[in-house]
Design an enzyme around this catalytic site. Structure first.
Site, mmCIF file in Angstrom:
data_model
loop_
_atom_site.group_PDB
_atom_site.id
_atom_site.type_symbol
_atom_site.label_atom_id
_atom_site.label_comp_id
_atom_site.label_asym_id
_atom_site.label_seq_id
_atom_site.Cartn_x
_atom_site.Cartn_y
_atom_site.Cartn_z
ATOM 1 N N GLY A 1 0.833 -1.204 0.000
ATOM 2 C CA GLY A 1 0.000 0.000 0.000
ATOM 3 C C GLY A 1 0.861 1.245 0.000
ATOM 4 N N GLU B 1 2.133 -1.374 -4.537
ATOM 5 C CA GLU B 1 0.850 -0.679 -4.609
ATOM 6 C C GLU B 1 -0.020 -1.303 -5.694
ATOM 7 O OE1 GLU B 1 -0.993 1.878 -3.128
ATOM 8 O OE2 GLU B 1 -2.392 1.411 -4.738
ATOM 9 N N ARG C 1 -8.375 1.754 5.808
ATOM 10 C CA ARG C 1 -8.946 1.476 7.124
ATOM 11 C C ARG C 1 -10.441 1.211 7.000
ATOM 12 N NH1 ARG C 1 -5.640 2.813 11.348
ATOM 13 N NH2 ARG C 1 -7.364 3.405 12.709
ATOM 14 N N ASP D 1 -14.233 9.060 11.212
ATOM 15 C CA ASP D 1 -13.865 7.945 10.333
ATOM 16 C C ASP D 1 -14.991 6.931 10.150
ATOM 17 O OD1 ASP D 1 -11.359 9.066 10.220
ATOM 18 O OD2 ASP D 1 -10.275 7.268 10.874
ATOM 19 N N HIS E 1 7.764 39.299 2.697
ATOM 20 C CA HIS E 1 8.943 38.858 1.947
ATOM 21 C C HIS E 1 10.151 38.759 2.882
ATOM 22 C CE1 HIS E 1 11.819 38.503 -1.315
ATOM 23 N NE2 HIS E 1 12.569 39.415 -0.684
#
Ligand code: FAD
Ligand code: NAI
Length: 472
Positions: free
Chosen positions: A187, A210, A279, A319, A451
Site C-alpha cells: 500500500g 501498490e 482502514r 472515520d 517577503h
C-alpha cells in the site's frame, strides 16, 4: 444509572472534541471510550493521538532531522561526522509526546466536566425519549442524544494478517525497536509513504507494493507525478499496479510473492512488512443491528450532511462515516453536531477539508483537482509557480515542488489549490481560508504577502492565473 443530555461513544478527535463542545454549550455529557495503550491502560484520544497523527509526526520530525544532519547540513558548511540515531530515544520522545497529549484529554474532560467512562459502548434501546447505552462492565447510561465517534481500524489483508512483530499495522510501524534493514510495505498510500519515509531516512531499504496503477490518485495528477519522481530519487522503491500472490514467514524474514504490472512473478524478501491498505469503519460491538442503525455498503454509519443517522437523536462523525478519514474532518463534524444538538446551526463543508501528507516535500491540497474539473466539464484557468524561484525556499535549501491554483474561467473563483513543497501543511491554510471566503485568484494576487516567505509562492501562483508572475 446516570442520565445525560448527550453520550458520546469514542474519544478520538471526533468524539472528544464533540464532548467538549457539548459541555461548552451547557449540555451534560458522558464520553465512553474503549481505547487502550501498549501498556493495556485506558488512553483517550483515539487513533490520532495514540497510533496516528501525533506519533507519526513525531517520528517524521526526528527522522527528517537525522536526514538533514547526515545529508543537508554539509551544504551550509556544517560538518556532523559520525551522526547516529538512537532509535530507543527517538521512540521514548514520541511516546512522551503521546502520553502528554492523551493525559491532556483527561484534564480537558475534567475542566469541562465531561464524565469519562472506560469500556465498549453499545446502543441498548430506548426508555421513552432517552437512549440506553450499555458499557462493558455492566454500567448503563441514558441520554437524549448519542454521538457515535468510534473511528476506524486497519484493513486486514487476507494473505498477510498482522502478527504485531514481523507483519505490522500502523501501530507496529510506529514502534520498531530498531531500523529494519529491509522494509516492505503493501500500500503506497498516506501511511505507506509517511512511515516508509521515516524508516528510509533512518537507513532501511524500503519497497512499496501498490495495487493501483496510478500513484496517489486522490491528489492532483501533476503533484502525484512530481511526488513519484522525488520519492523515487530519495530511494523509496515504488511498484505500481502490483498484485500480491502470497506472503510467507520463515526465520524472522517475510517473503512476498507478487506480480508486477506486466503480470511477471516477483519475489521480495524483507525483515519487516507494513500492511497499510486503508482502514475500515469501527461499527462492530455497537449493537447497530439490534437498534436498526443503518450502515452503508462500505459498513460506515449512514448519515446526512448534518451527520444525522437513521435513528432519532443519534449522530455519527469522523472515520466511522463517509468522507475523508482525517482528524480535522472528524473534529469539525463533532463541533457541528454539538452545535445542532444545542439548537444552533452547525455546518461542515467537506469541500473545504484539506488533505495533507507530511512527507518531504510535503503535499497538501484543498478543493478540486484538475482531473476532477475536467471530468465535470468545468472551464478553469490554472496558475503555477515553483519553489525554486522563491528566496525563502532557496535559503532553506528546499526548492522542490510548486503551488498550483485552479480558478473558474468565467468568475475567477478559486476552485482548488495544490501544493508540493516545503511547509505545504502550513501554507495550505491560506488556500482553505480563500476557498471558505469564496475568494477569486485576483483576491489572492492583490493580497500583500510578506517577503521573503514561502507563502509568496502562493501569491505568484495567483498572479500566474492571470499570466503576470513577477519572478519568472
Ligand atoms: P478514532 O480516532 O479512531 O477514535 C475512535 C475511538 O473510539 C477510539 O478510541 C476507539 O477505541 C473508540 N471506540 C471504538 N468503538 C467503541 C465502542 N463501541 N465503545 C467505546 N469506544 C469505542 N489524520 C489527520 O488529519 N492528520 C494526520 O496527520 C493523520 N495521520 C495519521 C497517521 C496514521 C498512522 C493513522 C493510522 C491515521 C492518521 N490520521 C491522520 C487519521 C486520523 O487518525 C483519523 O482520521 C482520526 O483519528 C479519526 O478520528 P475519530 O474520532 O473518527 O476516530
Ligand atoms: P490509503 O487509502 O491512503 O492507502 C492505501 C493504499 O493501499 C491505496 O493506495 C490502495 O490502492 C492500496 N491497496 C489497497 N489494497 C491493496 C492490495 N491488496 N495490495 C496493494 N495495495 C493495496 O490508506 P492508508 O495509507 O492505510 O491510511 C489510512 C487512512 O489514514 C488514510 O486514508 C488517511 O485518511 C489516514 N491517514 C492520514 C494521514 C494524513 O492526513 N497525513 C497520514 C496517515 C493516514
Amino acid at each position: 444509572m446516570a442520565d445525560f443530555d448527550v453520550v458520546v461513544i469514542g474519544a478520538g478527535p471526533g468524539g472528544y472534541v464533540a464532548a467538549i463542545r457539548c459541555a461548552q454549550l451547557g449540555l451534560s455529557v458522558a464520553c465512553v471510550d474503549a481505547g487502550i495503550n501498549a501498556q493495556d491502560k485506558p488512553s483517550l484520544g483515539g487513533t490520532c493521538l495514540n497510533v496516528g497523527c501525533i506519533p507519526s509526526k513525531a517520528l517524521l520530525e526526528s527522522s527528517e532531522n537525522f536526514e538533514r544532519v547526515t545529508h543537508d547540513f554539509a551544504a551550509h558548511g556544517i560538518s556532523a561526522d559520525n551522526a547516529r540515531i538512537d532509535v530507543t530515544k527517538m521512540l521514548a520522545r514520541k511516546n512522551k509526546i503521546v502520553s502528554d497529549f492523551t493525559q491532556g484529554i483527561v484534564q480537558l474532560f475534567k475542566k469541562n466536566k465531561v464524565v469519562s467512562l472506560f469500556g465498549t459502548a453499545q446502543l441498548a434501546g430506548r426508555d421513552g425519549e432517552l437512549w440506553r447505552v450499555a458499557v462493558t462492565g455492566g454500567e448503563e447510561v441514558r441520554a437524549k442524544h448519542v454521538i457515535i465517534a468510534t473511528g476506524s481500524t486497519p484493513r486486514v489483508l487476507a494473505q498477510a494478517p498482522f502478527d504485531g512483530a514481523t507483519i505490522v499495522d500502523n501501530a507496529g510501524a510506529l514502534s520498531f525497536s530498531e531500523t529494519p534493514k529491509r522494509l516492505a510495505i503493501i500500500g503506497a498510500g498516506v501511511i505507506g509513504l509517511e512511515l516508509g519515509s521515516v524508516w528510509r531516512r533512518l537507513g532501511a531499504e524500503v519497497t512499496l507494493l501498490e495495487a493501483a496503477p496510478a500513484f496517489l490518485p486522490a491528489a492532483d495528477e501533476q503533484v502525484a507525478k512530481e511526488a513519484l519522481r522525488v520519492f523515487g530519487k530519495q530511494g523509496l522503491k515504488i511498484h505500481l499496479g502490483v498484485q500480491i500472490d502470497g506472503v510467507a514467514q520463515a526465520a524472522g524474514e517475510v517473503k512476498i510473492n507478487w506480480r508486477d504490472v506486466q503480470g511477471a512473478a516477483q519475489e521480495l524478501v524483507a525483515d519487516k512488512l507494513i500492511v497499510a491498505v486503508g482502514r475500515v469503519p469501527n461499527t462492530h460491538g455497537l449493537g447497530a443491528d439490534a437498534v436498526g442503525l443503518k450502515l452503508d455498503a462500505a459498513g460506515r454509519v449512514e448519515v446526512d450532511e448534518h451527520c444525522r443517522t437513521s435513528l432519532p437523536n443519534v449522530y455519527a462523525v469522523g472515520d466511522v462515516v463517509r468522507g475523508p478519514m482525517l482528524a480535522h474532518k472528524a473534529s469539525e463534524e463533532g463541533v457541528m453536531v454539538a452545535e445542532i444538538i444545542a439548537g444552533q446551526a452547525g455546518h461542515c463543508d467537506l469541500n473545504l477539508v484539506p488533505g495533507i501528507m507530511y512527507t518531504a516535500p510535503e503535499i497538501a491540497w484543498v478543493g478540486k483537482t484538475e482531473q476532477q474539473l475536467k471530468a465535470a466539464g468545468v472551464a478553469y484557468k490554472a496558475g503555477q509557480f515553483p519553489f525554486m524561484a522563491n528566496g525563502r525556499a532557496r535559503a532553506l535549501g528546499e526548492t522542490t515542488g510548486f503551488v498550483k491554483i485552479l480558478a473558474d474561467a468565467a468568475t475567477d473563483r478559486i476552485l482548488g489549490v495544490h501544493i508540493i513543497g516545503p511547509m505545504a501543511s502550513e501554507l495550505i491554510q491560506q488556500a482553505v481560508l480563500a476557498l471558505a471566503f469564496s475568494a477569486s485568484s485576483e483576491d489572492l494576487a492583490r493580497t500583500i504577502h510578506g517577503h521573503p516567505t514561502l507563502s509568496e509562492v502562493i501569491h505568484e501562483a495567483a498572479l500566474a492565473v492571470d499570466k503576470r508572475t513577477i519572478h519568472i
